[in-house]
Structures are given as structure tokens and as C-alpha cells.
Scaffold this motif. Sequence first.
Motif, PDB file in Angstrom:
ATOM      1  N   VAL A  95       0.875  -1.335  -0.021  1.00  0.00           N
ATOM      2  CA  VAL A  95       0.047  -0.007  -0.065  1.00  0.00           C
ATOM      3  C   VAL A  95       0.910   1.220   0.041  1.00  0.00           C
ATOM      4  O   VAL A  95       1.839   1.204   0.738  1.00  0.00           O
ATOM      5  CB  VAL A  95      -0.965   0.025   1.039  1.00  0.00           C
ATOM      6  CG1 VAL A  95      -1.854   1.161   1.187  1.00  0.00           C
ATOM      7  CG2 VAL A  95      -1.780  -1.275   1.170  1.00  0.00           C
ATOM      8  N   HIS A  96       0.645   2.117  -0.930  1.00  0.00           N
ATOM      9  CA  HIS A  96       1.559   3.190  -1.143  1.00  0.00           C
ATOM     10  C   HIS A  96       0.927   4.688  -0.788  1.00  0.00           C
ATOM     11  O   HIS A  96      -0.455   4.748  -0.958  1.00  0.00           O
ATOM     12  CB  HIS A  96       1.929   3.342  -2.465  1.00  0.00           C
ATOM     13  CG  HIS A  96       2.682   2.258  -3.040  1.00  0.00           C
ATOM     14  ND1 HIS A  96       3.983   1.966  -2.726  1.00  0.00           N
ATOM     15  CD2 HIS A  96       2.350   1.254  -3.683  1.00  0.00           C
ATOM     16  CE1 HIS A  96       4.276   0.776  -3.416  1.00  0.00           C
ATOM     17  NE2 HIS A  96       3.513   0.313  -4.048  1.00  0.00           N
ATOM     18  N   SER A  97       1.628   5.468  -0.262  1.00  0.00           N
ATOM     19  CA  SER A  97       1.318   6.816  -0.008  1.00  0.00           C
ATOM     20  C   SER A  97       2.437   7.544  -0.764  1.00  0.00           C
ATOM     21  O   SER A  97       3.308   7.038  -1.165  1.00  0.00           O
ATOM     22  CB  SER A  97       1.131   7.302   1.530  1.00  0.00           C
ATOM     23  OG  SER A  97       2.463   7.380   2.378  1.00  0.00           O
ATOM     24  N   SER A 109       5.685   3.435   2.334  1.00  0.00           N
ATOM     25  CA  SER A 109       4.877   2.234   1.873  1.00  0.00           C
ATOM     26  C   SER A 109       4.540   1.144   2.796  1.00  0.00           C
ATOM     27  O   SER A 109       5.420   1.337   3.692  1.00  0.00           O
ATOM     28  CB  SER A 109       5.380   1.492   0.523  1.00  0.00           C
ATOM     29  OG  SER A 109       5.889   2.347  -0.434  1.00  0.00           O
ATOM     30  N   ASP A 115      -7.250  -1.238   3.023  1.00  0.00           N
ATOM     31  CA  ASP A 115      -6.076  -0.535   2.362  1.00  0.00           C
ATOM     32  C   ASP A 115      -6.034   1.152   2.568  1.00  0.00           C
ATOM     33  O   ASP A 115      -5.256   1.670   2.866  1.00  0.00           O
ATOM     34  CB  ASP A 115      -5.883  -0.827   1.137  1.00  0.00           C
ATOM     35  CG  ASP A 115      -5.317  -2.516   0.686  1.00  0.00           C
ATOM     36  OD1 ASP A 115      -5.330  -3.161   1.674  1.00  0.00           O
ATOM     37  OD2 ASP A 115      -5.119  -2.649  -0.240  1.00  0.00           O
ATOM     38  N   GLU A 116      -7.279   1.416   2.411  1.00  0.00           N
ATOM     39  CA  GLU A 116      -7.270   3.064   2.648  1.00  0.00           C
ATOM     40  C   GLU A 116      -7.066   3.320   3.894  1.00  0.00           C
ATOM     41  O   GLU A 116      -6.397   4.401   4.331  1.00  0.00           O
ATOM     42  CB  GLU A 116      -8.801   3.360   2.319  1.00  0.00           C
ATOM     43  CG  GLU A 116      -8.904   3.316   0.726  1.00  0.00           C
ATOM     44  CD  GLU A 116      -7.974   4.106  -0.058  1.00  0.00           C
ATOM     45  OE1 GLU A 116      -7.574   5.408   0.238  1.00  0.00           O
ATOM     46  OE2 GLU A 116      -7.555   3.710  -0.773  1.00  0.00           O
ATOM     47  N   ARG A 140      -3.495   3.611   4.141  1.00  0.00           N
ATOM     48  CA  ARG A 140      -2.776   4.697   3.389  1.00  0.00           C
ATOM     49  C   ARG A 140      -2.876   5.874   4.510  1.00  0.00           C
ATOM     50  O   ARG A 140      -2.193   6.815   4.312  1.00  0.00           O
ATOM     51  CB  ARG A 140      -3.492   4.879   2.136  1.00  0.00           C
ATOM     52  CG  ARG A 140      -2.941   5.767   1.370  1.00  0.00           C
ATOM     53  CD  ARG A 140      -3.604   5.775  -0.057  1.00  0.00           C
ATOM     54  NE  ARG A 140      -2.932   4.596  -0.820  1.00  0.00           N
ATOM     55  CZ  ARG A 140      -4.007   3.693  -1.149  1.00  0.00           C
ATOM     56  NH1 ARG A 140      -5.240   3.547  -0.678  1.00  0.00           N
ATOM     57  NH2 ARG A 140      -3.520   2.516  -1.658  1.00  0.00           N
ATOM     58  N   LEU A 192      -0.306   5.949   7.096  1.00  0.00           N
ATOM     59  CA  LEU A 192       1.034   6.437   6.618  1.00  0.00           C
ATOM     60  C   LEU A 192       1.069   7.980   6.262  1.00  0.00           C
ATOM     61  O   LEU A 192       2.079   8.475   6.495  1.00  0.00           O
ATOM     62  CB  LEU A 192       1.194   5.572   5.304  1.00  0.00           C
ATOM     63  CG  LEU A 192       1.259   4.166   5.095  1.00  0.00           C
ATOM     64  CD1 LEU A 192       1.445   3.271   3.891  1.00  0.00           C
ATOM     65  CD2 LEU A 192       2.362   3.752   6.168  1.00  0.00           C
ATOM     66  N   GLU A 193      -0.123   8.438   5.668  1.00  0.00           N
ATOM     67  CA  GLU A 193       0.160   9.887   5.554  1.00  0.00           C
ATOM     68  C   GLU A 193      -0.064  10.663   6.755  1.00  0.00           C
ATOM     69  O   GLU A 193       0.622  11.653   6.662  1.00  0.00           O
ATOM     70  CB  GLU A 193      -1.339  10.251   4.396  1.00  0.00           C
ATOM     71  CG  GLU A 193      -1.150   9.826   3.056  1.00  0.00           C
ATOM     72  CD  GLU A 193      -2.516   9.953   2.456  1.00  0.00           C
ATOM     73  OE1 GLU A 193      -3.508  10.330   2.940  1.00  0.00           O
ATOM     74  OE2 GLU A 193      -2.610   9.662   1.057  1.00  0.00           O
TER      75      GLU A 193
END
Length: 237
Positions: free
Chosen positions: A33-35, A39, A84-85, A88, A91-92
Motif C-alpha cells: 500500500v503506497h502513500s 509504503s 487498504d485505505e 494509507r 501512512l499519510e
Amino acid sequence: MPVYVYSILLPTHPQRLDGLDGVGDPPAALRTVHSEKLSAVVSDAPEELRPKRRDLGAHQAVQEALMADGTVLPLQFGLTATDDEAVRAVLEDRADEFGERLRALEDCVEYHLKASQDEDALLRQILRESDEARELNEAIRSGSGSPELPLALGELVSQEVQARQGRLAAGVIDALRGFAREERSSQATGNDFLNVSFLVTRDNEKSFLSEQQGLAEELGEEFDLRLLGPLPAYSFV
């Protein structure tokens, strides 16, 4: 669907996941999962997740494989998020905090040290070096003392054990501190008097291990120093 979270990494990490299995039976497929700045390595979370040997081993294998390719924040077993959201979003929101820890862990591994001392050897040492303890013990053995003497001896020995092992623990930590970037002590349990983790840079590994081995030899056979590592830096996330 709930997701299981293994590690947090920088986007520059290779993130090679081929050949690795996630937790669950059958094993879940890994993904990232990427921001913008970070990740996370995740998989679908099994419905009933328990610390079984298979799943603990899968979690550890993912950490070790990622650690071999670069710096990671290894998360403890069992961490999940709703989807996943949600991952994310974390992470943000915590990008600066996680980024700072990743920089602190760069090129580092964890070594975990526990130590204990043979109880009989420690008791003999106390009776040999403490006049008060020796006199109480002799009075008890002779049968000439009061009934309160065993309790008094027990309390004295307990105080001596705590003081001596506290000094030993401090001495061991002080000797190894110069070879580590950080240290984290935890409450020792059972017969152990020391439970500490060291964050060691790759450049200092040989020196750290040599110093630890020297301490073990210096302390002698009545001491049991148990060193685990190199490990993912769980204690420093």
C-alpha cells in the motif's frame, strides 16, 4: 476486507515480495500500500488470527527478507487495519514520525540480550562476602538463634541479590552501550537479571559481538548470557 500489516518502508526500498507467504491458511498473498512518502507491506487478514507457529514464522520471514534489502519498520505480530485505505491514511498522517524512525534505523539491526546467574553460586558468593549474612546463616545452622533468623536471612539475601544483580546489569549495559546507537531495557523475568535490546549499526556488529563474547568469558561459567540476533528492530519502532 481487514488487512494484516507487516512493515513500513520508504518507496525506494526494493519491496521484493516474490516467494514470500503471508499469514493464514492457506497463506495470504502479499502486496504493498503506497502513500506519497511511505509504503506498507500488507496482506488480507485471516478471520481468526492467533500466534500459531506457522503464522509467527511467516511474519518473521517477511521481516527478515525485507530487512535484507533495506531499512524497514517491522511491526509486531497481529497488527491489522480495516482496509487498504485505512493503512494509507495512517501512512499519510504519520509520515514525518515514521520517516524519522526509518532514518534512525538505517543500516541497523537489533540484538537482544538476556542474562542470568546460577542461584547456588550467587548464594555462596553472598555468604562468602557478607559478614552479616554469614553470621545469620551460622546461627541458624547451629540451632542457637531465634525463630526470626531465617526470615531475617531471607530478607538480607533478597536485598543482596537485587543490589548485586542491578550492578551487574548496569555494568553489562555500560560495556556494550558504546557499540550501539540505542538501547531499550525491559523488566527481567524468571531467573534473569538482564533483559535489554541494542540497536547496532552494521559497521559495529563485529565489535559489539566481540565485546559481548568477552563479557561472557569474563563473567565465567556461573553466568548465562543469551544473545539473539541480528533481528528486525522491533524494539525500536
